[in-house]
Design a protein around this motif. Structure first.
Motif, short mmCIF file in Angstrom:
data_model
loop_
_atom_site.label_atom_id
_atom_site.label_comp_id
_atom_site.label_asym_id
_atom_site.label_seq_id
_atom_site.Cartn_x
_atom_site.Cartn_y
_atom_site.Cartn_z
N ARG A 152 0.83 -1.19 0.00
CA ARG A 152 0.00 0.00 0.00
C ARG A 152 0.87 1.25 0.00
O ARG A 152 0.68 2.17 -0.79
N GLU A 155 2.40 1.79 -3.29
CA GLU A 155 1.44 2.29 -4.26
C GLU A 155 1.19 3.77 -4.07
O GLU A 155 1.09 4.52 -5.02
N ASN A 156 1.11 4.16 -2.80
CA ASN A 156 0.91 5.56 -2.50
C ASN A 156 1.98 6.41 -3.14
O ASN A 156 1.72 7.47 -3.68
N LEU A 157 3.18 5.97 -3.02
CA LEU A 157 4.30 6.85 -3.31
C LEU A 157 4.91 6.59 -4.69
O LEU A 157 5.49 7.48 -5.28
N SER A 158 4.81 5.39 -5.19
CA SER A 158 5.30 5.14 -6.53
C SER A 158 4.57 3.93 -7.07
O SER A 158 4.89 2.81 -6.73
N ALA A 159 3.61 4.17 -7.87
CA ALA A 159 2.72 3.09 -8.29
C ALA A 159 3.48 1.99 -9.02
O ALA A 159 4.23 2.26 -9.94
N LEU A 220 3.00 7.61 10.70
CA LEU A 220 2.06 6.67 10.09
C LEU A 220 1.96 5.39 10.91
O LEU A 220 0.88 4.86 11.13
N TRP B 205 3.22 15.53 -4.81
CA TRP B 205 4.11 14.38 -4.78
C TRP B 205 5.25 14.55 -5.78
O TRP B 205 6.32 13.97 -5.62
N TYR B 207 4.94 13.52 -8.87
CA TYR B 207 4.74 12.51 -9.92
C TYR B 207 3.28 12.09 -9.92
O TYR B 207 2.57 12.34 -8.95
N THR B 210 -1.81 7.74 -9.13
CA THR B 210 -2.70 6.75 -9.74
C THR B 210 -3.99 6.62 -8.95
O THR B 210 -4.08 7.07 -7.80
N ALA B 213 -3.37 4.67 -5.82
CA ALA B 213 -2.69 5.47 -4.82
C ALA B 213 -3.66 6.46 -4.18
O ALA B 213 -3.61 6.71 -2.98
N HIS B 224 -5.16 8.98 9.92
CA HIS B 224 -4.24 9.98 10.43
C HIS B 224 -4.97 11.13 11.13
O HIS B 224 -5.68 11.88 10.50
#
Lengths: 254, 254
Positions: A152, A155-159, A220, B205, B207, B210, B213, B224
DNA sequence: GATGGGGCCTGACCCAACGTGAGAGTCAAC
DNA sequence: GTTGACTCTCACGTTGGGTCAGGCCCCATC
Protein backbone atom coordinates in the motif's frame (compact mmCIF):
# COMPACT_ATOMS: atom_id res chain seq x y z
CA UNK A 1 -11.39 43.76 42.39
CA UNK A 2 -14.63 41.89 42.38
CA UNK A 3 -14.17 38.95 40.05
CA UNK A 4 -17.60 37.50 40.35
CA UNK A 5 -17.19 36.11 36.86
CA UNK A 6 -14.54 33.69 38.01
CA UNK A 7 -16.70 32.13 40.68
CA UNK A 8 -18.84 29.12 39.96
CA UNK A 9 -21.62 27.40 41.84
CA UNK A 10 -21.79 23.62 41.55
CA UNK A 11 -24.22 23.82 38.68
CA UNK A 12 -22.17 26.32 36.77
CA UNK A 13 -18.97 24.41 37.21
CA UNK A 14 -20.70 21.17 36.33
CA UNK A 15 -21.96 22.61 33.09
CA UNK A 16 -18.63 24.22 32.25
CA UNK A 17 -16.76 20.97 32.75
CA UNK A 18 -19.41 18.68 31.33
CA UNK A 19 -19.96 16.71 34.50
CA UNK A 20 -22.94 16.31 36.83
CA UNK A 21 -23.56 18.15 40.08
CA UNK A 22 -23.61 14.82 41.81
CA UNK A 23 -20.09 14.12 40.71
CA UNK A 24 -18.87 17.38 42.22
CA UNK A 25 -20.61 16.49 45.46
CA UNK A 26 -19.00 13.11 45.27
CA UNK A 27 -15.52 14.49 44.65
CA UNK A 28 -16.04 16.91 47.49
CA UNK A 29 -16.96 14.16 49.90
CA UNK A 30 -13.92 12.19 48.77
CA UNK A 31 -11.72 15.25 49.37
CA UNK A 32 -10.67 14.95 45.77
CA UNK A 33 -11.96 18.36 44.78
CA UNK A 34 -13.04 20.81 47.46
CA UNK A 35 -14.65 24.15 46.62
CA UNK A 36 -12.62 27.33 47.01
CA UNK A 37 -14.94 28.17 49.88
CA UNK A 38 -18.44 27.56 51.18
CA UNK A 39 -20.91 30.36 51.77
CA UNK A 40 -22.61 30.94 55.09
CA UNK A 41 -25.62 29.07 53.72
CA UNK A 42 -23.54 26.09 52.69
CA UNK A 43 -23.27 26.78 48.97
CA UNK A 44 -20.13 25.48 47.33
CA UNK A 45 -18.19 28.12 45.41
CA UNK A 46 -15.42 27.14 43.00
CA UNK A 47 -12.80 29.28 41.31
CA UNK A 48 -10.15 29.01 38.65
CA UNK A 49 -7.76 26.67 40.48
CA UNK A 50 -10.58 24.26 41.23
CA UNK A 51 -11.67 24.33 37.60
CA UNK A 52 -8.15 23.49 36.50
CA UNK A 53 -7.87 20.74 39.03
CA UNK A 54 -11.18 19.32 37.88
CA UNK A 55 -9.99 19.30 34.31
CA UNK A 56 -6.88 17.44 35.27
CA UNK A 57 -8.98 14.96 37.23
CA UNK A 58 -11.16 14.40 34.19
CA UNK A 59 -8.14 13.90 32.02
CA UNK A 60 -6.90 11.06 34.16
CA UNK A 61 -10.33 9.68 34.75
CA UNK A 62 -10.82 9.44 30.99
CA UNK A 63 -8.06 6.86 31.13
CA UNK A 64 -10.01 4.79 33.68
CA UNK A 65 -7.85 5.75 36.60
CA UNK A 66 -9.59 5.17 39.95
CA UNK A 67 -10.36 8.33 41.88
CA UNK A 68 -8.17 7.47 44.84
CA UNK A 69 -5.21 7.05 42.54
CA UNK A 70 -5.97 10.37 40.93
CA UNK A 71 -6.04 11.98 44.34
CA UNK A 72 -2.68 10.44 45.13
CA UNK A 73 -1.27 11.54 41.82
CA UNK A 74 -2.43 15.11 42.25
CA UNK A 75 -0.84 15.11 45.67
CA UNK A 76 2.61 14.40 44.31
CA UNK A 77 3.58 17.86 43.20
CA UNK A 78 5.73 17.15 40.18
CA UNK A 79 3.99 17.50 36.86
CA UNK A 80 6.57 15.52 34.94
CA UNK A 81 6.21 12.63 37.35
CA UNK A 82 2.46 12.72 36.97
CA UNK A 83 2.70 12.70 33.22
CA UNK A 84 5.31 9.97 33.20
CA UNK A 85 3.26 7.79 35.44
CA UNK A 86 0.23 8.45 33.31
CA UNK A 87 2.16 7.62 30.18
CA UNK A 88 3.14 4.26 31.62
CA UNK A 89 -0.46 3.41 32.27
CA UNK A 90 -1.68 4.44 28.86
CA UNK A 91 1.19 2.53 27.27
CA UNK A 92 0.27 -0.57 29.20
CA UNK A 93 -3.34 -0.27 28.17
CA UNK A 94 -2.14 0.14 24.60
CA UNK A 95 -0.17 -3.09 24.68
CA UNK A 96 -3.10 -4.90 26.13
CA UNK A 97 -5.32 -3.63 23.38
CA UNK A 98 -2.76 -4.59 20.78
CA UNK A 99 -2.69 -8.09 22.20
CA UNK A 100 -6.45 -8.23 22.09
CA UNK A 101 -6.45 -7.20 18.45
CA UNK A 102 -3.91 -9.89 17.76
CA UNK A 103 -6.10 -12.53 19.38
CA UNK A 104 -9.18 -11.19 17.65
CA UNK A 105 -7.42 -11.56 14.33
CA UNK A 106 -6.30 -15.02 15.16
CA UNK A 107 -9.76 -15.97 16.33
CA UNK A 108 -11.42 -14.62 13.22
CA UNK A 109 -8.85 -16.33 11.04
CA UNK A 110 -9.39 -19.62 12.76
CA UNK A 111 -13.14 -19.24 12.57
CA UNK A 112 -12.83 -18.74 8.84
CA UNK A 113 -10.23 -21.48 8.45
CA UNK A 114 -12.01 -23.94 10.72
CA UNK A 115 -8.92 -24.83 12.68
CA UNK A 116 -9.85 -25.29 16.32
CA UNK A 117 -7.76 -23.37 18.82
CA UNK A 118 -6.41 -24.77 22.02
CA UNK A 119 -7.75 -23.41 25.24
CA UNK A 120 -4.48 -21.60 25.88
CA UNK A 121 -4.80 -19.92 22.51
CA UNK A 122 -8.20 -18.60 23.26
CA UNK A 123 -7.37 -16.60 26.30
CA UNK A 124 -3.84 -15.49 25.63
CA UNK A 125 -4.33 -11.76 25.87
CA UNK A 126 -6.57 -11.60 28.90
CA UNK A 127 -4.70 -12.97 31.87
CA UNK A 128 -1.25 -11.92 33.01
CA UNK A 129 0.22 -14.96 31.34
CA UNK A 130 1.67 -13.60 28.14
CA UNK A 131 4.66 -14.94 26.15
CA UNK A 132 3.90 -18.00 23.97
CA UNK A 133 4.24 -18.41 20.26
CA UNK A 134 3.56 -14.86 19.12
CA UNK A 135 6.42 -15.21 16.70
CA UNK A 136 4.66 -18.01 14.94
CA UNK A 137 1.46 -16.09 14.91
CA UNK A 138 3.25 -13.06 13.58
CA UNK A 139 4.50 -14.91 10.56
CA UNK A 140 1.33 -16.87 10.02
CA UNK A 141 -1.23 -14.15 10.45
CA UNK A 142 0.43 -10.82 10.12
CA UNK A 143 3.02 -11.62 7.55
CA UNK A 144 0.38 -11.19 4.91
CA UNK A 145 -1.06 -8.03 6.37
CA UNK A 146 2.37 -6.60 6.62
CA UNK A 147 3.02 -7.31 2.98
CA UNK A 148 -0.23 -5.61 2.14
CA UNK A 149 0.68 -2.57 4.18
CA UNK A 150 4.00 -2.24 2.48
CA UNK A 151 2.43 -2.71 -0.91
CA UNK A 152 0.00 0.00 0.00
CA UNK A 153 2.75 2.42 0.94
CA UNK A 154 4.55 1.69 -2.24
CA UNK A 155 1.44 2.29 -4.26
CA UNK A 156 0.91 5.56 -2.50
CA UNK A 157 4.30 6.85 -3.31
CA UNK A 158 5.30 5.14 -6.53
CA UNK A 159 2.72 3.09 -8.29
CA UNK A 160 3.66 -0.39 -9.29
CA UNK A 161 7.03 -2.12 -8.98
CA UNK A 162 7.92 -5.78 -9.05
CA UNK A 163 7.00 -8.21 -6.31
CA UNK A 164 10.03 -9.20 -4.33
CA UNK A 165 8.09 -9.00 -1.13
CA UNK A 166 9.07 -12.29 0.34
CA UNK A 167 12.81 -11.87 0.40
CA UNK A 168 12.42 -8.37 1.67
CA UNK A 169 10.10 -9.57 4.38
CA UNK A 170 12.85 -11.88 5.55
CA UNK A 171 15.26 -8.98 5.63
CA UNK A 172 12.83 -6.89 7.63
CA UNK A 173 12.41 -9.61 10.17
CA UNK A 174 16.13 -9.64 10.80
CA UNK A 175 16.30 -5.88 11.12
CA UNK A 176 13.36 -5.79 13.47
CA UNK A 177 14.76 -8.56 15.60
CA UNK A 178 17.93 -6.54 16.11
CA UNK A 179 15.96 -3.45 17.03
CA UNK A 180 13.84 -5.39 19.48
CA UNK A 181 17.03 -6.64 21.08
CA UNK A 182 18.25 -3.07 21.45
CA UNK A 183 14.91 -2.00 22.86
CA UNK A 184 14.74 -4.80 25.35
CA UNK A 185 18.28 -4.06 26.44
CA UNK A 186 17.03 -0.64 27.45
CA UNK A 187 18.73 1.19 24.62
CA UNK A 188 17.89 4.88 24.45
CA UNK A 189 15.84 5.60 21.31
CA UNK A 190 18.25 8.43 20.55
CA UNK A 191 21.03 5.89 20.15
CA UNK A 192 19.24 3.32 18.05
CA UNK A 193 20.86 2.56 14.73
CA UNK A 194 18.16 2.72 12.14
CA UNK A 195 20.31 2.88 9.05
CA UNK A 196 19.40 -0.66 8.06
CA UNK A 197 15.74 0.01 8.62
CA UNK A 198 15.73 3.21 6.62
CA UNK A 199 17.55 1.47 3.80
CA UNK A 200 15.04 -1.30 3.85
CA UNK A 201 12.22 1.22 3.57
CA UNK A 202 13.96 2.91 0.65
CA UNK A 203 14.33 -0.44 -1.06
CA UNK A 204 10.67 -1.17 -0.53
CA UNK A 205 9.69 2.17 -1.95
CA UNK A 206 12.02 1.91 -4.86
CA UNK A 207 13.62 5.29 -4.30
CA UNK A 208 15.47 7.05 -1.48
CA UNK A 209 13.70 7.54 1.80
CA UNK A 210 14.45 11.08 2.93
CA UNK A 211 14.72 11.99 6.58
CA UNK A 212 11.43 13.86 6.36
CA UNK A 213 9.69 10.90 4.77
CA UNK A 214 11.16 8.62 7.38
CA UNK A 215 9.82 10.83 10.15
CA UNK A 216 6.42 10.82 8.47
CA UNK A 217 6.55 7.06 8.36
CA UNK A 218 6.97 7.03 12.12
CA UNK A 219 3.79 9.04 12.43
CA UNK A 220 2.06 6.67 10.09
CA UNK A 221 3.12 3.74 12.21
CA UNK A 222 1.51 5.28 15.24
CA UNK A 223 -1.62 6.16 13.34
CA UNK A 224 -2.07 2.65 12.04
CA UNK A 225 -3.41 0.07 14.46
CA UNK A 226 -2.03 -2.71 12.34
CA UNK A 227 1.49 -1.47 12.81
CA UNK A 228 1.05 -0.90 16.50
CA UNK A 229 -0.45 -4.31 17.00
CA UNK A 230 2.40 -5.85 15.05
CA UNK A 231 5.17 -4.09 16.91
CA UNK A 232 3.58 -4.45 20.31
CA UNK A 233 3.49 -8.14 19.69
CA UNK A 234 7.21 -8.19 19.10
CA UNK A 235 7.80 -6.55 22.44
CA UNK A 236 5.71 -4.56 24.83
CA UNK A 237 6.23 -0.84 24.27
CA UNK A 238 8.28 -1.46 21.15
CA UNK A 239 5.97 0.40 18.80
CA UNK A 240 6.34 3.61 20.78
CA UNK A 241 10.06 3.16 21.12
CA UNK A 242 10.53 2.50 17.42
CA UNK A 243 8.46 5.48 16.39
CA UNK A 244 10.39 7.72 18.72
CA UNK A 245 13.68 6.31 17.55
CA UNK A 246 12.69 6.88 13.93
CA UNK A 247 11.72 10.47 14.63
CA UNK A 248 14.97 11.17 16.45
CA UNK A 249 16.99 9.40 13.80
CA UNK A 250 15.35 11.47 11.08
CA UNK A 251 16.15 14.62 12.99
CA UNK A 252 19.81 13.73 13.30
CA UNK A 253 20.10 12.79 9.63
CA UNK A 254 18.28 15.52 7.83
CA UNK B 1 -16.86 -41.83 23.78
CA UNK B 2 -17.14 -38.91 26.16
CA UNK B 3 -14.14 -36.63 26.25
CA UNK B 4 -13.77 -35.77 29.87
CA UNK B 5 -10.87 -33.55 28.87
CA UNK B 6 -13.24 -31.13 27.25
CA UNK B 7 -15.24 -30.61 30.39
CA UNK B 8 -14.34 -27.91 32.84
CA UNK B 9 -15.39 -27.16 36.39
CA UNK B 10 -15.71 -23.50 37.37
CA UNK B 11 -12.19 -23.44 38.73
CA UNK B 12 -10.68 -25.03 35.66
CA UNK B 13 -12.44 -22.72 33.27
CA UNK B 14 -11.62 -19.74 35.44
CA UNK B 15 -7.95 -20.55 35.44
CA UNK B 16 -7.87 -21.25 31.74
CA UNK B 17 -9.60 -18.00 30.92
CA UNK B 18 -7.83 -15.89 33.51
CA UNK B 19 -11.01 -14.90 35.28
CA UNK B 20 -12.25 -15.60 38.80
CA UNK B 21 -14.70 -18.25 39.87
CA UNK B 22 -16.85 -15.48 41.20
CA UNK B 23 -17.16 -13.98 37.77
CA UNK B 24 -18.40 -17.25 36.35
CA UNK B 25 -20.94 -17.47 39.14
CA UNK B 26 -21.92 -13.92 38.38
CA UNK B 27 -22.31 -14.52 34.67
CA UNK B 28 -24.36 -17.59 35.43
CA UNK B 29 -26.72 -15.67 37.66
CA UNK B 30 -27.07 -13.01 34.97
CA UNK B 31 -27.85 -15.71 32.41
CA UNK B 32 -24.92 -14.38 30.42
CA UNK B 33 -22.97 -17.62 30.50
CA UNK B 34 -24.66 -20.76 31.73
CA UNK B 35 -22.77 -24.02 32.17
CA UNK B 36 -23.33 -26.81 29.67
CA UNK B 37 -25.01 -28.66 32.50
CA UNK B 38 -25.11 -28.96 36.25
CA UNK B 39 -24.32 -32.19 38.09
CA UNK B 40 -26.69 -33.80 40.54
CA UNK B 41 -24.73 -32.18 43.34
CA UNK B 42 -24.99 -28.75 41.79
CA UNK B 43 -21.52 -28.48 40.25
CA UNK B 44 -21.30 -26.34 37.10
CA UNK B 45 -19.75 -28.08 34.13
CA UNK B 46 -18.67 -26.14 31.04
CA UNK B 47 -17.74 -27.36 27.58
CA UNK B 48 -16.34 -26.04 24.33
CA UNK B 49 -19.28 -23.82 23.32
CA UNK B 50 -19.31 -22.15 26.72
CA UNK B 51 -15.59 -21.63 26.48
CA UNK B 52 -15.98 -19.86 23.15
CA UNK B 53 -18.80 -17.78 24.46
CA UNK B 54 -16.72 -16.76 27.44
CA UNK B 55 -13.88 -15.73 25.18
CA UNK B 56 -16.20 -13.52 23.20
CA UNK B 57 -17.64 -12.03 26.37
CA UNK B 58 -14.14 -11.16 27.51
CA UNK B 59 -13.37 -9.45 24.23
CA UNK B 60 -16.28 -7.12 24.69
CA UNK B 61 -15.74 -6.67 28.39
CA UNK B 62 -12.14 -5.63 27.71
CA UNK B 63 -13.63 -2.73 25.76
CA UNK B 64 -15.72 -1.69 28.77
CA UNK B 65 -18.99 -2.90 27.35
CA UNK B 66 -21.63 -3.46 30.06
CA UNK B 67 -22.61 -7.07 30.56
CA UNK B 68 -26.24 -6.57 29.62
CA UNK B 69 -25.19 -5.08 26.30
CA UNK B 70 -22.87 -8.01 25.76
CA UNK B 71 -25.75 -10.38 26.37
CA UNK B 72 -27.80 -8.50 23.81
CA UNK B 73 -24.99 -8.49 21.30
CA UNK B 74 -24.42 -12.21 21.64
CA UNK B 75 -28.01 -12.76 20.66
CA UNK B 76 -27.57 -11.03 17.30
CA UNK B 77 -25.85 -11.93 14.05
CA UNK B 78 -23.02 -14.36 13.73
CA UNK B 79 -19.78 -14.60 15.56
CA UNK B 80 -17.40 -13.66 12.80
CA UNK B 81 -19.39 -10.56 11.97
CA UNK B 82 -19.51 -9.49 15.58
CA UNK B 83 -15.83 -10.01 16.11
CA UNK B 84 -14.86 -8.31 12.87
CA UNK B 85 -16.86 -5.25 13.71
CA UNK B 86 -15.45 -5.27 17.20
CA UNK B 87 -11.91 -5.51 15.92
CA UNK B 88 -12.39 -2.31 14.02
CA UNK B 89 -13.59 -0.48 17.09
CA UNK B 90 -10.66 -1.65 19.15
CA UNK B 91 -8.28 -0.71 16.36
CA UNK B 92 -9.65 2.78 16.31
CA UNK B 93 -9.27 3.15 20.03
CA UNK B 94 -5.76 1.84 19.70
CA UNK B 95 -4.57 4.49 17.28
CA UNK B 96 -6.14 7.19 19.41
CA UNK B 97 -4.24 5.95 22.40
CA UNK B 98 -1.05 5.81 20.42
CA UNK B 99 -1.52 9.44 19.48
CA UNK B 100 -2.06 10.32 23.12
CA UNK B 101 1.13 8.56 24.10
CA UNK B 102 3.08 10.36 21.43
CA UNK B 103 1.76 13.64 22.76
CA UNK B 104 2.58 12.74 26.31
CA UNK B 105 6.10 11.85 25.26
CA UNK B 106 6.60 15.15 23.56
CA UNK B 107 5.07 17.02 26.45
CA UNK B 108 7.35 15.26 28.90
CA UNK B 109 10.34 15.92 26.68
CA UNK B 110 9.47 19.56 26.60
CA UNK B 111 9.01 19.81 30.33
CA UNK B 112 12.40 18.21 30.73
CA UNK B 113 13.79 20.88 28.47
CA UNK B 114 14.99 18.32 25.95
CA UNK B 115 13.66 20.08 22.95
CA UNK B 116 11.68 23.23 22.43
CA UNK B 117 8.28 22.30 21.18
CA UNK B 118 5.61 24.38 19.61
CA UNK B 119 2.06 24.62 20.70
CA UNK B 120 1.14 23.08 17.40
CA UNK B 121 3.11 20.00 18.28
CA UNK B 122 1.25 19.75 21.52
CA UNK B 123 -2.09 20.23 20.01
CA UNK B 124 -1.77 18.25 16.85
CA UNK B 125 -2.06 14.55 17.56
CA UNK B 126 -4.99 14.47 19.89
CA UNK B 127 -8.09 12.53 18.85
CA UNK B 128 -10.66 14.95 17.62
CA UNK B 129 -13.42 14.12 20.02
CA UNK B 130 -11.09 14.70 22.92
CA UNK B 131 -9.70 17.98 21.76
CA UNK B 132 -11.87 19.96 24.14
CA UNK B 133 -10.69 17.90 27.09
CA UNK B 134 -7.15 18.15 25.94
CA UNK B 135 -7.27 21.89 25.58
CA UNK B 136 -8.70 22.13 29.04
CA UNK B 137 -5.96 19.94 30.32
CA UNK B 138 -3.32 22.02 28.61
CA UNK B 139 -4.72 25.07 30.31
CA UNK B 140 -4.66 23.22 33.57
CA UNK B 141 -1.08 22.16 33.03
CA UNK B 142 0.42 25.30 31.65
CA UNK B 143 -1.80 27.94 33.08
CA UNK B 144 -4.35 30.38 31.90
CA UNK B 145 -2.08 32.42 29.64
CA UNK B 146 -1.80 29.36 27.43
CA UNK B 147 -5.40 29.59 26.32
CA UNK B 148 -4.71 32.43 23.93
CA UNK B 149 -1.81 30.58 22.38
CA UNK B 150 -3.89 27.49 21.92
CA UNK B 151 -6.51 29.50 20.13
CA UNK B 152 -3.82 30.98 17.91
CA UNK B 153 -2.33 27.60 17.16
CA UNK B 154 -5.68 26.28 16.14
CA UNK B 155 -5.95 29.02 13.59
CA UNK B 156 -2.53 28.12 12.30
CA UNK B 157 -3.50 24.52 12.03
CA UNK B 158 -6.67 25.12 10.10
CA UNK B 159 -4.80 27.57 7.90
CA UNK B 160 -2.51 24.73 6.88
CA UNK B 161 1.15 24.31 7.71
CA UNK B 162 4.30 22.51 6.75
CA UNK B 163 6.90 23.79 4.33
CA UNK B 164 5.64 21.93 1.30
CA UNK B 165 2.04 22.64 2.08
CA UNK B 166 2.54 26.36 2.34
CA UNK B 167 3.66 26.81 -1.23
CA UNK B 168 0.59 25.19 -2.67
CA UNK B 169 -1.66 26.09 0.16
CA UNK B 170 -3.69 28.65 -1.70
CA UNK B 171 -4.52 26.21 -4.45
CA UNK B 172 -5.56 23.55 -2.00
CA UNK B 173 -7.69 25.95 -0.06
CA UNK B 174 -9.64 26.77 -3.18
CA UNK B 175 -10.12 23.13 -4.07
CA UNK B 176 -11.16 22.23 -0.58
CA UNK B 177 -13.54 25.14 -0.29
CA UNK B 178 -15.34 23.88 -3.38
CA UNK B 179 -15.53 20.38 -1.98
CA UNK B 180 -16.82 21.64 1.34
CA UNK B 181 -19.50 23.52 -0.54
CA UNK B 182 -20.51 20.35 -2.33
CA UNK B 183 -20.48 18.44 0.93
CA UNK B 184 -22.55 20.98 2.77
CA UNK B 185 -25.02 21.09 -0.10
CA UNK B 186 -25.61 17.39 0.56
CA UNK B 187 -23.82 16.22 -2.55
CA UNK B 188 -23.54 12.44 -2.84
CA UNK B 189 -19.89 11.39 -2.43
CA UNK B 190 -20.29 9.32 -5.60
CA UNK B 191 -20.86 12.50 -7.58
CA UNK B 192 -18.06 14.64 -6.19
CA UNK B 193 -15.58 15.92 -8.74
CA UNK B 194 -12.15 15.22 -7.37
CA UNK B 195 -10.10 15.76 -10.52
CA UNK B 196 -8.64 19.01 -9.21
CA UNK B 197 -7.83 17.43 -5.88
CA UNK B 198 -6.14 14.44 -7.41
CA UNK B 199 -4.09 16.73 -9.63
CA UNK B 200 -3.09 18.76 -6.65
CA UNK B 201 -1.95 15.63 -4.87
CA UNK B 202 0.11 14.62 -7.89
CA UNK B 203 1.71 18.03 -7.93
CA UNK B 204 2.50 17.73 -4.25
CA UNK B 205 4.11 14.38 -4.78
CA UNK B 206 5.96 15.45 -7.87
CA UNK B 207 4.74 12.51 -9.92
CA UNK B 208 1.39 11.11 -11.08
CA UNK B 209 -1.12 9.98 -8.53
CA UNK B 210 -2.70 6.75 -9.74
CA UNK B 211 -6.25 5.80 -8.91
CA UNK B 212 -5.01 3.09 -6.58
CA UNK B 213 -2.69 5.47 -4.82
CA UNK B 214 -5.50 7.98 -4.50
CA UNK B 215 -7.75 5.38 -2.89
CA UNK B 216 -5.02 4.46 -0.47
CA UNK B 217 -4.56 8.09 0.36
CA UNK B 218 -8.18 8.18 1.46
CA UNK B 219 -7.46 5.38 3.88
CA UNK B 220 -4.44 7.24 5.13
CA UNK B 221 -6.53 10.33 5.72
CA UNK B 222 -8.89 8.40 7.92
CA UNK B 223 -6.07 6.75 9.82
CA UNK B 224 -4.24 9.98 10.43
CA UNK B 225 -5.45 12.27 13.22
CA UNK B 226 -3.77 15.22 11.55
CA UNK B 227 -5.83 14.96 8.45
CA UNK B 228 -9.02 14.27 10.28
CA UNK B 229 -8.55 17.25 12.55
CA UNK B 230 -7.81 19.45 9.60
CA UNK B 231 -10.82 18.41 7.57
CA UNK B 232 -13.18 18.34 10.48
CA UNK B 233 -12.39 21.97 11.19
CA UNK B 234 -13.45 22.78 7.66
CA UNK B 235 -16.80 21.14 8.19
CA UNK B 236 -18.13 18.57 10.56
CA UNK B 237 -18.21 15.15 8.95
CA UNK B 238 -16.23 16.38 5.99
CA UNK B 239 -13.27 14.07 6.57
CA UNK B 240 -15.49 11.00 6.30
CA UNK B 241 -17.27 12.32 3.28
CA UNK B 242 -14.04 13.23 1.53
CA UNK B 243 -12.47 9.86 2.20
CA UNK B 244 -15.53 8.11 0.83
CA UNK B 245 -15.63 10.37 -2.18
CA UNK B 246 -11.97 9.71 -2.88
CA UNK B 247 -12.47 5.98 -2.69
CA UNK B 248 -15.42 6.07 -5.02
CA UNK B 249 -13.68 8.44 -7.40
CA UNK B 250 -10.66 6.14 -7.55
CA UNK B 251 -12.91 3.22 -8.32
CA UNK B 252 -14.52 5.03 -11.23
CA UNK B 253 -11.20 6.19 -12.65
CA UNK B 254 -8.98 3.18 -12.44
C1' DG C 1 -43.74 41.97 50.33
C1' DA C 2 -45.40 37.98 48.67
C1' DT C 3 -44.98 34.37 45.43
C1' DG C 4 -43.14 31.49 42.15
C1' DG C 5 -39.53 28.79 39.79
C1' DG C 6 -35.45 27.72 39.74
C1' DG C 7 -30.88 26.09 42.08
C1' DC C 8 -28.78 24.40 46.18
C1' DC C 9 -28.34 21.54 50.38
C1' DT C 10 -28.10 16.86 52.80
C1' DG C 11 -29.36 12.37 53.23
C1' DA C 12 -30.85 8.03 51.44
C1' DC C 13 -31.36 4.40 48.56
C1' DC C 14 -30.16 2.05 43.93
C1' DC C 15 -27.08 0.31 40.25
C1' DA C 16 -23.25 -2.67 38.02
C1' DA C 17 -19.66 -5.82 38.45
C1' DC C 18 -17.66 -7.93 40.92
C1' DG C 19 -14.36 -8.99 45.79
C1' DT C 20 -14.43 -11.25 49.93
C1' DG C 21 -15.64 -13.97 53.30
C1' DA C 22 -18.96 -17.53 55.98
C1' DG C 23 -20.67 -21.89 56.56
C1' DA C 24 -21.61 -26.22 54.54
C1' DG C 25 -21.39 -29.98 51.27
C1' DT C 26 -18.30 -32.80 47.82
C1' DC C 27 -14.43 -35.06 45.65
C1' DA C 28 -10.15 -37.56 45.29
C1' DA C 29 -6.29 -39.32 47.42
C1' DC C 30 -3.73 -41.42 50.81
C1' DG D 1 -11.89 -42.37 56.95
C1' DT D 2 -9.67 -38.44 57.28
C1' DT D 3 -7.50 -34.65 55.02
C1' DG D 4 -7.29 -30.90 51.91
C1' DA D 5 -8.69 -28.87 47.89
C1' DC D 6 -12.69 -27.70 45.57
C1' DT D 7 -17.54 -26.56 45.22
C1' DC D 8 -22.00 -24.65 46.57
C1' DT D 9 -25.14 -20.69 48.20
C1' DC D 10 -25.98 -16.70 50.74
C1' DA D 11 -24.69 -12.13 51.91
C1' DC D 12 -22.42 -7.96 52.72
C1' DG D 13 -18.52 -4.50 50.96
C1' DT D 14 -16.77 -1.47 47.22
C1' DT D 15 -16.45 2.15 43.43
C1' DG D 16 -18.43 5.83 40.92
C1' DG D 17 -21.76 7.57 40.55
C1' DG D 18 -27.74 8.13 39.31
C1' DT D 19 -31.96 9.33 41.18
C1' DC D 20 -35.33 10.81 44.13
C1' DA D 21 -37.00 13.27 48.63
C1' DG D 22 -37.61 16.90 51.65
C1' DG D 23 -36.12 21.27 52.88
C1' DC D 24 -33.51 25.96 52.20
C1' DC D 25 -32.29 29.81 49.47
C1' DC D 26 -32.17 33.38 45.78
C1' DC D 27 -34.06 36.39 42.67
C1' DA D 28 -37.33 38.12 39.42
C1' DT D 29 -41.99 39.45 38.90
C1' DC D 30 -46.57 40.77 40.37
Amino acid sequence: MENRIEEYTVGELAQAAGVTVRMLHHYDSLELLKPAFVTAKGYRIYRQPELLRLQEILFYRAANMPLNEIAELLGTGNRVERLTSHREKVAKALSEQAAIIATLDRTIAKLNGDDPMTIEDLYKPFPKEKQADYEAWLVATYGQDMAAEIARSRENLSAGKGDILNSQNEQLKGIEAELVTSYEAGCDPKLANLAAHQNWVAEMWGYPCTAAAYAKLAELYLAHPDFIARYETLSEGFSQWLAQAMTLWAERHK
